[in-house]
Design a protein around this motif. Structure first.
Motif, short mmCIF file in Angstrom:
data_model
loop_
_atom_site.label_atom_id
_atom_site.label_comp_id
_atom_site.label_asym_id
_atom_site.label_seq_id
_atom_site.Cartn_x
_atom_site.Cartn_y
_atom_site.Cartn_z
N GLU A 146 12.00 0.56 10.16
CA GLU A 146 11.57 1.87 10.90
C GLU A 146 13.12 1.84 11.47
N GLN A 147 14.41 2.07 11.20
CA GLN A 147 15.55 2.29 11.91
C GLN A 147 15.58 3.79 12.87
N THR A 148 16.09 4.08 13.68
CA THR A 148 16.34 5.38 14.42
C THR A 148 18.02 5.42 14.51
N ILE A 149 18.21 6.90 14.53
CA ILE A 149 19.79 6.99 15.15
C ILE A 149 19.55 6.46 16.55
N THR A 244 3.88 -0.64 12.43
CA THR A 244 4.74 -0.29 13.41
C THR A 244 5.65 -1.59 13.10
N GLU A 245 6.91 -1.97 12.91
CA GLU A 245 7.39 -2.73 13.03
C GLU A 245 8.11 -2.78 15.08
N ARG A 246 7.71 -1.91 15.73
CA ARG A 246 8.61 -1.24 16.88
C ARG A 246 7.34 -1.42 17.88
N SER A 411 6.49 5.76 6.49
CA SER A 411 5.48 4.76 6.43
C SER A 411 5.46 4.47 5.18
N HIS A 412 5.66 2.95 4.89
CA HIS A 412 5.58 2.40 3.50
C HIS A 412 4.11 2.10 2.98
N GLU A 413 3.43 1.92 3.66
CA GLU A 413 2.08 2.22 2.71
C GLU A 413 2.19 3.63 2.15
N MET A 414 1.82 4.91 3.47
CA MET A 414 1.58 5.65 2.37
C MET A 414 2.58 6.43 1.35
N ARG A 415 3.28 5.85 1.26
CA ARG A 415 5.39 6.47 0.39
C ARG A 415 3.90 5.31 -1.17
N LEU A 416 3.61 4.54 -1.06
CA LEU A 416 2.85 3.89 -2.46
C LEU A 416 1.54 4.75 -2.65
N ALA A 417 1.15 5.13 -1.51
CA ALA A 417 -0.10 6.07 -2.02
C ALA A 417 0.06 6.92 -2.41
N LEU A 418 0.99 7.75 -2.20
CA LEU A 418 1.20 9.28 -2.78
C LEU A 418 1.72 9.17 -3.78
N ARG A 419 2.44 8.24 -4.23
CA ARG A 419 2.96 7.56 -5.67
C ARG A 419 2.05 7.00 -6.57
#
Length: 485
Positions: A146-149, A244-246, A411-419
């Protein structure tokens, strides 16, 4: 008394909304009454620890907050000198740079949240404050996923106590409440539940606590077991808790009335209850100007449609609906499909499988080798499957766009679910064309509107519809427009 110290205390009190008029809550001369009054300010009294002592012929007590206090400094610079003191003048006894005296409960409570210890003495209607706060350099790790600028670059670590400190340092309020659980009958596994009293729903807190306490396993192997029991619908493909890790993201959700679960050995926090739109918000949205944040958040929602629908739309067009394309594009697609022996569904499944294999391999390999793998996968495999007439060039473009769109989902979990959701939609597209896609999306929306997490609708605020909350959830619009905060 130091002026800067008073300014910090008054600022903290204003932010916590428990500042009262000076003299409204004086410190009692009776030691037990003073201890009780000071601990009563905090919702979770277990956060305030005390250590009795005796100074000359008077009884005394040291109070400190476990999350903000450096125990080594407390023992060496406060407790040890008090136990061996021959004078009752604290300024001459304590080797601490910052020593203050306050005469109200509110000021003493605010100082505890800043890492100071409160020294109470029998018959003294004042509290002596000594600075034994945790060093500002004791921070967490850098978030990897969860990197940010802009904004904070501080992340959780694998230690439960350190993660609690990271949250408490950002949320200095006595209303922050914590419940601790020890799971595993053979090997203890520590879990903490945090929420802000008065904001979080007490019924949801009790439901989550009951689920955690219901774990009767002898050994708790990982936080995955905790996540499994916290999900309200195990058959749904969609994640029902935000991971989240933040710490800054965690604190923002706490201030919105949600509940946080921390597990020992896990460098992330579980946030409950979760809704669909929470998975597409990132800290950069609230740091950038509102139109930039709105634009990028809108792109993320577009990426959801691309991830789920783009392969299916291509399959439906090639299989059943060539008539919707311009004639020039029809000839181009026919040329790319001329020597391909497989139907578009087999092509799409093959390319998705190859893409997932490359992603999984890159995740497991060391970083130096993973970069080489991406070159091999992108250039060699992509080029050769076209030369071998296994997959059309148009299908490679479609799957590549789909992959890029899915990677833009935070979100990694949402990404996997949509795929995963996109696969049955592709089967419906090859059978029924656009009708199958429409039917699949109808079922998908029915599922999302029916799904709940601890009584909260998963698709809220779209269903039930609340326009004033829907637009801020979809776009990062100015707060004044909706009179928010």
């Amino acid at each position: 008394m130091h002026i800067l110290g008073l300014i910090r205390i008054f600022a903290c009190l204003e932010g916590l909304r428990f500042l009262k008029q000076l003299g409204a809550s004086p410190i009692p001369a009776d030691l037990e009454s003073a201890i009780h009054a000071l601990k009563a300010v905090f919702e979770s009294e277990s956060d305030i620890q005390l250590r009795p002592f005796r100074l000359l012929d008077k009884n005394g007590c040291i109070l400190y907050h476990v999350a903000f206090t450096n125990k080594s400094s407390l023992q060496s610079q406060v407790l040890k000198p008090l136990l061996t003191a021959i004078s009752d003048r604290f300024e001459d006894v304590l080797p601490v740079l910052s020593i203050e005296r306050v005469d109200t409960i509110e000021l003493a409570a605010a100082a505890l949240l800043q890492g100071k210890c409160a020294i109470l003495l029998e018959g003294l209607e004042q509290t002596v404050l000594a600075d034994v706060s945790v060093s500002a350099g004791d921070s967490g790790s850098v978030p990897q996923n969860e990197q940010t600028i802009r904004g904070s670059h501080e992340g959780f670590v694998d230690d439960l106590f350190a993660n609690r400190q990271l949250i408490r340092r950002r949320l200095e309020t006595p209303d922050l409440t914590e419940r601790s659980f020890v799971l595993g009958t053979k090997s203890p596994y520590h879990v903490s539940l945090l929420y802000i009293s008065g904001l979080a729903d007490d019924a949801v807190v009790e439901q989550i606590s009951t689920r955690i306490e219901a774990v009767t396993a002898k050994y708790v192997k990982s936080e995955g077991q905790i996540a499994d029991i916290l999900e309200t619908s195990r058959w749904s493909l969609f994640p029902q808790m935000l991971s989240t890790e933040r710490p800054d993201t965690t604190v923002s959700h706490l201030m919105e009335g949600r509940i946080v679960v921390l597990a020992d050995g896990n460098a992330s926090a579980f946030i409950l209850p979760a809704t669909f739109f929470m998975f597409f918000q990132v800290p950069d949205d609230f740091v950038l100007r509102w139109w930039n944040g709105s634009f990028f958040r809108f792109l993320r929602y577009i990426s959801v449609l691309i991830t789920v629908a783009l392969p299916s739309i291509y399959i439906a067009i090639v299989s059943n609906h060539f008539e919707v394309l311009p004639i020039d594009l029809v000839f181009s697609l026919k040329a790319s499909l001329e020597n391909i022996p497989f139907n578009p569904l087999i092509e799409a499944l093959f390319m998705i499988t190859v893409l997932e294999l490359l992603r999984e391999a890159a995740l497991r390999l060391p970083k130096a080798i993973a970069s080489t793998l991406s070159i091999v996968g992108g250039l060699v495999i992509g080029t050769e499957v076209v030369n071998a007439n296994l997959v059309s060039t148009t299908m490679i473009v479609v799957i590549a766009l789909t992959a890029v769109a899915s990677f833009s989902i935070p979100s990694h979990e949402m990404r996997l679910a949509l795929r995963l959701v996109s696969i049955p939609v592709m089967f419906a597209a090859v059978l029924l064309g656009f009708v199958g896609i429409a039917f699949s999306f109808s079922l998908l929306f029915m599922h999302l509107t029916k799904l709940e997490t601890y009584g909260v609708p998963y698709f809220y605020p779209l269903t039930p519809l609340e326009p004033k909350r829907l637009w801020p959830a979809i776009l990062q619009l100015p707060r004044k427009l909706f009179r928010r905060g």
